[in-house]
Design a protein around this motif. Structure first.
Motif, PDB file in Angstrom:
ATOM      1  N   VAL A 116      27.323 -18.366   7.329  1.00  0.00           N
ATOM      2  CA  VAL A 116      26.627 -19.515   6.751  1.00  0.00           C
ATOM      3  C   VAL A 116      26.889 -19.631   5.255  1.00  0.00           C
ATOM      4  O   VAL A 116      26.631 -18.697   4.487  1.00  0.00           O
ATOM      5  CB  VAL A 116      25.103 -19.428   6.996  1.00  0.00           C
TER       6      VAL A 116
ATOM      7  N   GLU B 238      25.595 -28.744   8.549  1.00  0.00           N
ATOM      8  CA  GLU B 238      24.233 -29.216   8.838  1.00  0.00           C
ATOM      9  C   GLU B 238      23.626 -29.782   7.568  1.00  0.00           C
ATOM     10  O   GLU B 238      23.648 -29.140   6.517  1.00  0.00           O
ATOM     11  CB  GLU B 238      23.342 -28.094   9.380  1.00  0.00           C
TER      12      GLU B 238
ATOM     13  N   SER C 195      20.011 -24.539  12.309  1.00  0.00           N
ATOM     14  CA  SER C 195      21.223 -23.927  11.746  1.00  0.00           C
ATOM     15  C   SER C 195      21.418 -22.505  12.261  1.00  0.00           C
ATOM     16  O   SER C 195      22.546 -22.060  12.485  1.00  0.00           O
ATOM     17  CB  SER C 195      21.190 -23.935  10.213  1.00  0.00           C
TER      18      SER C 195
ATOM     19  N   VAL D 219      18.348 -28.421   6.353  1.00  0.00           N
ATOM     20  CA  VAL D 219      18.168 -27.125   7.011  1.00  0.00           C
ATOM     21  C   VAL D 219      16.700 -26.812   7.265  1.00  0.00           C
ATOM     22  O   VAL D 219      16.354 -26.206   8.281  1.00  0.00           O
ATOM     23  CB  VAL D 219      18.809 -26.005   6.147  1.00  0.00           C
TER      24      VAL D 219
ATOM     25  N   ALA E 292      25.506 -25.205   5.294  1.00  0.00           N
ATOM     26  CA  ALA E 292      24.105 -25.574   5.493  1.00  0.00           C
ATOM     27  C   ALA E 292      23.530 -26.154   4.205  1.00  0.00           C
ATOM     28  O   ALA E 292      23.369 -25.439   3.213  1.00  0.00           O
ATOM     29  CB  ALA E 292      23.300 -24.352   5.933  1.00  0.00           C
TER      30      ALA E 292
END
Length: 286
Positions: free
Chosen positions: A180, A132, A141, A135, A156
């Motif tokens: 993440v 992504e 996300s 963010v 992210a």
């Protein structure tokens, strides 16, 4: 350019746009076909009897006979409230959305219906590795991370440290921080580093919601990182409707308009522009 005509009950905003359109006599004289003039007259009649209820849901039709006068729904505030009422928003996402609503730049947060679509795309793909760009406080996300399997990974990227701290806090609260990989920095630099590290063609899904004038560069870099059959989604492709207004030619609008045009002609991907939120284009790498 196709003109838009309301042909059912109309909302206040549609009514006002119709009145402005009809107030210019040259509009009628410039219409080339009998059918177009007929629709102009119908619109004129409509404005005389139009309901100004903000909850009325008009239909619209493109002023191009090649589309067969296909009617499509126009989203009004009341109808959009109905859509949102039918979104399955996890409590942790609602909590983040409500906190973000009080922050500077809250309009950058994707809408719940957008986040739900992104999560579904990840699930349909069976995606395990995602990216992504942009963010903000982490709403989209987090939706993606929640949809990923336990072994999944989301890279992210965000340049603003303050908003990124909010996102990281919610990753922890949601129990997905292990999925993440947060990258604080410029998105293009992060992508180039990933390519240099040999990560080409190893990602399943990417979502772009960063600097709009960089969309073309982001797209080219992501095409190297996403596998064949993978999906890239670009946000804000309708840009508050400005892309369709020939009188709006600021740098950002022109950049998005050019990107959309290039993407339409790009045979490396199959595409679908979806009028959800501020417009998203879904691209599948061929």
């Amino acid at each position: 350019m196709a003109a838009i005509f309301a042909i059912g009950r109309c909302s206040a905003s549609v009514y006002q746009r119709a009145v402005v359109y009809l107030s210019i006599p040259e509009r009628f004289r410039s219409l080339s076909s009998r059918a177009a003039k007929s629709r102009f007259i119908r619109l004129n009649n409509l404005t005389r009897n139009c309901s100004l209820s903000s909850n009325a849901a008009p239909f619209i039709v493109a002023d191009d006979e090649k589309y067969g006068n296909k009617q499509v729904i126009s989203i009004t505030p009341g109808l959009y409230d109905y859509i949102l009422a039918n979104v399955r928003e996890p409590p942790i996402l609602r909590q983040l959305r409500e906190e973000t609503a009080n922050m500077r730049g809250s309009q950058m947060q994707v809408s719940p219906d957008q986040a739900q679509l992104l999560a579904m795309l990840v699930q349909i793909l069976g995606a395990e590795r995602c990216i992504e760009l942009g963010v903000y406080t982490g709403y989209s996300s987090l939706a993606v991370a929640l949809a990923l399997p336990e072994s999944g990974c989301l890279v992210a990227c965000e340049r603003d440290a303050r908003s990124l701290e909010v996102a990281k806090r919610y990753y922890e609260l949601a129990g997905v921080s292990h999925k993440v990989s947060v990258k604080h920095g410029l998105a293009a630099d992060v992508l180039k580093s990933m390519i240099s590290n040999g990560e080409t063609c190893s990602y399943d899904f990417a979502f772009v919601d960063a600097e709009k004038k960089m969309n073309q560069e982001y797209f080219e870099l992501l095409l190297q990182l996403v596998r064949v059959g993978g999906v890239i989604v670009i946000d804000n492709v309708l840009w508050h409707g400005k892309v369709a207004d020939p009188l709006v030619n600021d740098a950002k609008t022109v950049s998005i308009r050019n990107f959309n045009k290039n993407l339409t002609a790009d045979k490396r991907v199959s595409i679908s522009m979806v009028p959800i939120g501020d417009g998203m284009t879904i691209c599948r790498k061929q």
